[in-house]
Design a protein around this motif. Structure first.
Motif, mmCIF file in Angstrom:
data_model
loop_
_atom_site.group_PDB
_atom_site.id
_atom_site.type_symbol
_atom_site.label_atom_id
_atom_site.label_comp_id
_atom_site.label_asym_id
_atom_site.label_seq_id
_atom_site.Cartn_x
_atom_site.Cartn_y
_atom_site.Cartn_z
ATOM 1 N N UNK A 144 -63.821 -25.170 19.477
ATOM 2 C CA UNK A 144 -62.885 -24.221 20.068
ATOM 3 C C UNK A 144 -63.062 -22.823 19.504
ATOM 4 N N UNK A 145 -63.289 -22.736 18.187
ATOM 5 C CA UNK A 145 -63.534 -21.434 17.552
ATOM 6 C C UNK A 145 -64.768 -20.768 18.165
ATOM 7 N N UNK A 146 -65.845 -21.536 18.294
ATOM 8 C CA UNK A 146 -67.079 -20.998 18.878
ATOM 9 C C UNK A 146 -66.859 -20.543 20.318
ATOM 10 N N UNK A 147 -66.122 -21.349 21.084
ATOM 11 C CA UNK A 147 -65.858 -20.997 22.485
ATOM 12 C C UNK A 147 -64.999 -19.745 22.584
ATOM 13 N N UNK A 148 -64.000 -19.621 21.720
ATOM 14 C CA UNK A 148 -63.142 -18.445 21.737
ATOM 15 C C UNK A 148 -63.900 -17.180 21.393
ATOM 16 N N UNK A 149 -64.732 -17.262 20.345
ATOM 17 C CA UNK A 149 -65.525 -16.097 19.953
ATOM 18 C C UNK A 149 -66.513 -15.718 21.050
ATOM 19 N N UNK A 150 -67.146 -16.727 21.653
ATOM 20 C CA UNK A 150 -68.116 -16.457 22.720
ATOM 21 C C UNK A 150 -67.441 -15.799 23.914
ATOM 22 N N UNK A 151 -66.258 -16.279 24.293
ATOM 23 C CA UNK A 151 -65.554 -15.695 25.438
ATOM 24 C C UNK A 151 -65.194 -14.237 25.178
ATOM 25 N N UNK A 152 -64.900 -13.915 23.917
ATOM 26 C CA UNK A 152 -64.602 -12.522 23.583
ATOM 27 C C UNK A 152 -65.823 -11.637 23.828
ATOM 28 N N UNK A 153 -66.994 -12.091 23.366
ATOM 29 C CA UNK A 153 -68.202 -11.285 23.544
ATOM 30 C C UNK A 153 -68.580 -11.175 25.014
ATOM 31 N N UNK A 154 -68.343 -12.222 25.783
ATOM 32 C CA UNK A 154 -68.609 -12.169 27.231
ATOM 33 C C UNK A 154 -67.716 -11.114 27.881
ATOM 34 N N UNK A 155 -66.433 -11.099 27.515
ATOM 35 C CA UNK A 155 -65.504 -10.142 28.100
ATOM 36 C C UNK A 155 -65.886 -8.708 27.729
ATOM 37 N N UNK A 156 -66.193 -8.481 26.446
ATOM 38 C CA UNK A 156 -66.561 -7.146 25.994
ATOM 39 C C UNK A 156 -67.840 -6.674 26.689
ATOM 40 N N UNK A 157 -68.849 -7.536 26.730
ATOM 41 C CA UNK A 157 -70.136 -7.164 27.325
ATOM 42 C C UNK A 157 -69.995 -6.916 28.825
ATOM 43 N N UNK A 158 -69.182 -7.733 29.498
ATOM 44 C CA UNK A 158 -68.978 -7.557 30.946
ATOM 45 C C UNK A 158 -68.275 -6.233 31.229
ATOM 46 N N UNK A 159 -67.272 -5.906 30.418
ATOM 47 C CA UNK A 159 -66.530 -4.657 30.623
ATOM 48 C C UNK A 159 -67.424 -3.442 30.411
ATOM 49 N N UNK A 160 -68.182 -3.469 29.304
ATOM 50 C CA UNK A 160 -69.046 -2.331 28.985
ATOM 51 C C UNK A 160 -70.160 -2.188 30.011
ATOM 52 N N UNK A 161 -70.796 -3.289 30.368
ATOM 53 C CA UNK A 161 -71.921 -3.220 31.306
ATOM 54 C C UNK A 161 -71.466 -2.813 32.703
ATOM 55 N N UNK A 162 -70.182 -3.061 33.029
ATOM 56 C CA UNK A 162 -69.652 -2.679 34.344
ATOM 57 C C UNK A 162 -69.692 -1.165 34.528
ATOM 58 N N UNK A 163 -69.486 -0.430 33.435
ATOM 59 C CA UNK A 163 -69.485 1.027 33.507
ATOM 60 C C UNK A 163 -70.842 1.628 33.135
ATOM 61 N N UNK A 164 -71.831 0.783 32.988
ATOM 62 C CA UNK A 164 -73.137 1.233 32.530
ATOM 63 C C UNK A 164 -73.798 2.209 33.504
ATOM 64 N N UNK A 165 -73.527 2.041 34.801
ATOM 65 C CA UNK A 165 -74.166 2.888 35.810
ATOM 66 C C UNK A 165 -73.780 4.361 35.660
ATOM 67 N N UNK A 166 -72.660 4.614 35.031
ATOM 68 C CA UNK A 166 -72.182 5.995 34.846
ATOM 69 C C UNK A 166 -72.754 6.640 33.594
ATOM 70 N N UNK A 167 -73.557 5.898 32.867
ATOM 71 C CA UNK A 167 -74.023 6.361 31.556
ATOM 72 C C UNK A 167 -75.486 6.768 31.631
#
Length: 211
Positions: A156-179
């Motif tokens: 569960x710890x591994x899954x929780x940490x992984x989901x956090x990185x997925x969310x962060x990476x998805x959010x950042x990469x979504x705005x990547x086209x403007x960079x």
């Protein structure tokens, strides 16, 4: 308690210990901007591996692990501070481009995952946080000898940490086209400065403790 309940508790612990902004978060964001979603997640997985190792050690031997880390705290801080400063200088001096170059891409990914792993594994605060959290769970922690429940909580710890990185990476990469590259250069300077500052604060704390 059921295995599912242990896994859910571990999941929230994984998010709780990963979410605070620190060196690996800065590194993952910087790489998600530069290389996209997959690159950010892979950097995060290096930290997940370190978190899983520390969570395993903490849940199976809370008191013994805490004592060991406290005994080696200064050495771990020295190594961790040096890594932060070195990575910070490297990022500061890097001039990235959004265009991908396939040559050596796998090598860069492996290198970034390894760097994130060592940044996380040399952070004594992580294991102390796990030890404190697991130690404070009381009856919500798997009883001594219930290895299956402990493994479910670790998963569960591994899954929780992984989901956090997925969310962060998805959010950042979504705005990547403007960079553009100029923005990336400024972001690298900010990220590099933050990493060096983290490292410098560690050495400042060590110096103050010795006075």
């Amino acid at each position: 308690m059921t295995f599912l309940e242990y896994a859910l508790i571990g999941y929230f612990i994984g998010i709780l210990t990963t979410a605070p902004v620190g060196p690996v978060n800065v590194m993952a964001i910087q790489h998600a901007v530069r290389g996209g979603f997959r690159h950010g997640v892979l950097v995060g997985l290096g930290a997940v591996l370190a978190d899983t190792i520390y969570a395993t050690a903490a849940i199976f031997s809370v008191s013994a692990v805490t004592t060991f880390i406290e005994d080696q705290f200064s050495l771990i801080e020295i190594v961790g501070g040096a890594l932060l400063i070195l990575f910070g200088i490297k990022i500061w001096n890097t001039h990235p481009h959004l265009e991908k170059n396939g040559d050596g891409e796998e090598y860069r990914y492996i290198g970034d995952v390894t760097a994130a792993f060592f940044l996380a594994i040399t952070n004594p605060g992580t294991i102390l946080a796990f030890a404190a959290i697991f130690g404070g769970l009381g009856e919500f922690r798997p009883p001594h000898g219930e290895h299956a429940g402990a493994l479910m909580m670790i998963a569960g710890v591994s899954a929780g940490a992984t989901s956090w990185w997925i969310m962060v990476s998805a959010t950042v990469s979504h705005f990547r086209a403007r960079i553009d590259d100029r923005w990336l250069d400024r972001a690298n300077h900010i990220a590099g400065f933050i990493l060096v500052a983290f490292g410098a604060l560690i050495y400042l704390k060590l110096a103050v403790d010795r006075i």
